[in-house]
Design an enzyme around this catalytic site. Structure first.
Site, PDB file in Angstrom:
ATOM      1  N   SER A 159       0.879  -1.272   0.068  1.00  0.00           N
ATOM      2  CA  SER A 159      -0.124   0.053  -0.017  1.00  0.00           C
ATOM      3  C   SER A 159       0.848   1.204  -0.130  1.00  0.00           C
ATOM      4  O   SER A 159       2.053   1.196   0.498  1.00  0.00           O
ATOM      5  CB  SER A 159      -1.061   0.031   1.151  1.00  0.00           C
ATOM      6  OG  SER A 159      -1.254   1.341   1.611  1.00  0.00           O
ATOM      7  N   TYR A 172      -2.284  -0.883  10.515  1.00  0.00           N
ATOM      8  CA  TYR A 172      -2.585  -1.288   9.042  1.00  0.00           C
ATOM      9  C   TYR A 172      -0.843  -0.728   8.330  1.00  0.00           C
ATOM     10  O   TYR A 172      -0.426  -1.373   7.680  1.00  0.00           O
ATOM     11  CB  TYR A 172      -3.510  -0.535   8.348  1.00  0.00           C
ATOM     12  CG  TYR A 172      -3.829  -0.827   6.827  1.00  0.00           C
ATOM     13  CD1 TYR A 172      -4.286  -1.924   6.345  1.00  0.00           C
ATOM     14  CD2 TYR A 172      -3.092   0.027   5.859  1.00  0.00           C
ATOM     15  CE1 TYR A 172      -4.477  -2.009   5.117  1.00  0.00           C
ATOM     16  CE2 TYR A 172      -3.589   0.118   4.757  1.00  0.00           C
ATOM     17  CZ  TYR A 172      -4.060  -1.346   4.092  1.00  0.00           C
ATOM     18  OH  TYR A 172      -4.119  -1.305   2.988  1.00  0.00           O
TER      19      TYR A 172
HETATM   20  P1  NAD Z   1     -11.272  -5.856  -0.264  1.00  0.00           P
HETATM   21  O1  NAD Z   1     -11.777  -6.069   1.289  1.00  0.00           O
HETATM   22  O2  NAD Z   1     -12.313  -6.037  -1.280  1.00  0.00           O
HETATM   23  O3  NAD Z   1     -10.388  -7.452  -0.151  1.00  0.00           O
HETATM   24  C1  NAD Z   1      -9.444  -8.064   0.578  1.00  0.00           C
HETATM   25  C2  NAD Z   1      -9.537  -9.333   0.326  1.00  0.00           C
HETATM   26  O4  NAD Z   1      -8.760 -10.058   1.353  1.00  0.00           O
HETATM   27  C3  NAD Z   1     -10.949 -10.048   0.657  1.00  0.00           C
HETATM   28  O5  NAD Z   1     -11.321 -10.922  -0.616  1.00  0.00           O
HETATM   29  C4  NAD Z   1     -10.940 -10.827   1.805  1.00  0.00           C
HETATM   30  O6  NAD Z   1     -11.766 -11.976   1.839  1.00  0.00           O
HETATM   31  C5  NAD Z   1      -9.568 -11.300   1.798  1.00  0.00           C
HETATM   32  N1  NAD Z   1      -9.119 -11.416   3.474  1.00  0.00           N
HETATM   33  C6  NAD Z   1      -9.426 -10.952   4.307  1.00  0.00           C
HETATM   34  N2  NAD Z   1      -8.561 -11.696   5.344  1.00  0.00           N
HETATM   35  C7  NAD Z   1      -8.270 -12.698   4.862  1.00  0.00           C
HETATM   36  C8  NAD Z   1      -7.546 -14.084   5.563  1.00  0.00           C
HETATM   37  N3  NAD Z   1      -7.430 -14.041   6.749  1.00  0.00           N
HETATM   38  N4  NAD Z   1      -7.264 -15.073   4.592  1.00  0.00           N
HETATM   39  C9  NAD Z   1      -7.632 -14.948   3.250  1.00  0.00           C
HETATM   40  N5  NAD Z   1      -8.290 -13.746   2.702  1.00  0.00           N
HETATM   41  C10 NAD Z   1      -8.485 -13.008   3.300  1.00  0.00           C
HETATM   42  O7  NAD Z   1     -10.073  -5.023  -0.353  1.00  0.00           O
HETATM   43  P2  NAD Z   1      -9.285  -4.726  -1.407  1.00  0.00           P
HETATM   44  O8  NAD Z   1      -8.967  -3.223  -1.312  1.00  0.00           O
HETATM   45  O9  NAD Z   1      -9.345  -5.564  -2.796  1.00  0.00           O
HETATM   46  O10 NAD Z   1      -7.918  -4.948  -0.742  1.00  0.00           O
HETATM   47  C11 NAD Z   1      -6.917  -5.983  -1.241  1.00  0.00           C
HETATM   48  C12 NAD Z   1      -5.473  -5.671  -0.848  1.00  0.00           C
HETATM   49  O11 NAD Z   1      -5.147  -4.370  -1.331  1.00  0.00           O
HETATM   50  C13 NAD Z   1      -5.415  -5.606   0.561  1.00  0.00           C
HETATM   51  O12 NAD Z   1      -4.085  -6.190   0.916  1.00  0.00           O
HETATM   52  C14 NAD Z   1      -5.235  -4.011   0.872  1.00  0.00           C
HETATM   53  O13 NAD Z   1      -4.639  -3.668   2.108  1.00  0.00           O
HETATM   54  C15 NAD Z   1      -4.502  -3.620  -0.398  1.00  0.00           C
HETATM   55  N6  NAD Z   1      -4.770  -2.162  -0.552  1.00  0.00           N
HETATM   56  C16 NAD Z   1      -6.091  -1.701  -0.928  1.00  0.00           C
HETATM   57  C17 NAD Z   1      -6.038  -0.368  -1.301  1.00  0.00           C
HETATM   58  C18 NAD Z   1      -7.398   0.253  -1.766  1.00  0.00           C
HETATM   59  O14 NAD Z   1      -7.393   1.652  -1.843  1.00  0.00           O
HETATM   60  N7  NAD Z   1      -8.408  -0.446  -2.045  1.00  0.00           N
HETATM   61  C19 NAD Z   1      -5.043   0.323  -1.370  1.00  0.00           C
HETATM   62  C20 NAD Z   1      -3.736  -0.219  -0.819  1.00  0.00           C
HETATM   63  C21 NAD Z   1      -3.803  -1.303  -0.642  1.00  0.00           C
END
Ligand code: NAD
Length: 274
Positions: A159, A172
């Site tokens: 991130s 986080y």
């Molecule tokens: P999201 O909530 O849609 O996806 C997160 C996914 O991780 C979900 O499918 C959830 O079921 C899964 N998950 C959570 N805990 C878990 C576990 N213990 N075991 C297996 N799977 C698990 O959100 P997203 O934005 O798609 O996030 C995906 C990744 O991207 C994350 O690592 C998040 O930190 C990172 N991220 C997102 C953003 C953003 O702006 N959306 C920005 C930077 C980083």
């Protein structure tokens, strides 16, 4: 449609947390490029099935496996199921992650621990299993490979908060900052095996993790102040970068973090001289 550019033909990819958001887009895009994909979910079977069905309806090849990335035995089972179904592994997108937000003064040990367990320990468990599998299958290969190319590719989902401090989200930010050094250290250690490890660091991407911000017009306006490119990112923006890092086009890229953030890390507050 699947089949037009089979960059990953005969390659097998695991995408953790691919029942939604960025992971879902990565799983679908890798499948569109010909990979056989293991869609992983931890609790929401219905969402996992949606990802799986979308891949299959486009003519792709995928399976759905339940595993919590913070549990060692479940991660091992995820990899075992992958090998028993597809026979090998080439790409791992270690994407699963979550937030448990709180002011620092109010943060409980549980909130801290949950985020570290999933976002950091989960990365350790998934990447270690991936590296073990890549090394084992290379050793077991009957034909000596004369290829100079990577034998396995790992992409970690970090991130912008691996470099931007984030009050109210210290669990986080600490987990993502930890990913930076974790990724670089294992990249250094695994490069001699011809395993490539890199991270992507998204800025604000429109998914369920930050719905509270983009669904509120005032908060959304505030968010755009932080993005010089003046739009929120899409899961597909990230998936395309992940596919590049997973491909041989990036074969000489090792231990790097690719920011996909519309310029969020460019200190936008200084755009008018601060
Ligand atoms: P999201 O909530 O849609 O996806 C997160 C996914 O991780 C979900 O499918 C959830 O079921 C899964 N998950 C959570 N805990 C878990 C576990 N213990 N075991 C297996 N799977 C698990 O959100 P997203 O934005 O798609 O996030 C995906 C990744 O991207 C994350 O690592 C998040 O930190 C990172 N991220 C997102 C953003 C953003 O702006 N959306 C920005 C930077 C980083």
């Amino acid at each position: 449609m699947i089949g037009s550019d089979l960059k990953f033909k005969d390659q097998v990819a695991i995408v953790t947390g691919s029942s939604s958001g960025i992971g879902k887009a990565c799983a679908i895009h890798l499948a569109e490029l010909g990979a056989k994909v293991v869609v992983n979910y931890s609790s929401n079977l219905e969402e996992g099935e949606k990802t799986l069905n979308e891949i299959i309806s486009k003519g792709g090849n995928a399976i759905l496996v339940k595993a919590d990335v913070s549990h060692e035995e479940e991660v091992k089972a995820l990899f075992n199921e992958t090998i028993s179904k597809f026979g090998r592994l080439d790409i791992v997108v270690s994407n699963a992650g979550l937030q448990k937000d709180s002011s620092f003064l109010e943060m409980t040990l549980q909130q801290w621990q949950k985020v570290i367990d999933v976002n950091l320990t989960g990365q350790f468990l998934v990447c270690r299993e991936a590296a073990r599998q890549f090394v084992a299958q290379e050793k077991a290969a009957t034909e000596v490979s004369h290829s100079e190319l990577s034998i396995g590719k790992i992409i970690l989902m970090s991130s912008v908060h691996d470099v931007i401090p984030w009050a109210g989200h210290v669990n986080y930010a600490a987990s993502k900052g930890g990913i930076m050094m974790f990724m670089k250290s294992i990249s250094q250690e695994l490069a001699p095996y011809k395993i490539r490890v890199n991270s992507v660091s998204p800025g604000a991407i429109k998914t369920s993790i930050n719905k509270e911000v983009w669904s509120d017009p005032d908060k959304y306006k505030g968010l755009l102040q932080l993005i010089p490119y003046k739009r929120i990112g899409t899961p597909q923006d990230v998936a395309k970068a992940v596919a590049w890092l997973a491909s041989d086009d990036s074969d000489y890229v090792n231990g790097e973090t690719l920011y996909i953030d519309g310029g969020m890390t460019l200190y936008p507050e200084f755009a008018d001289n601060g």
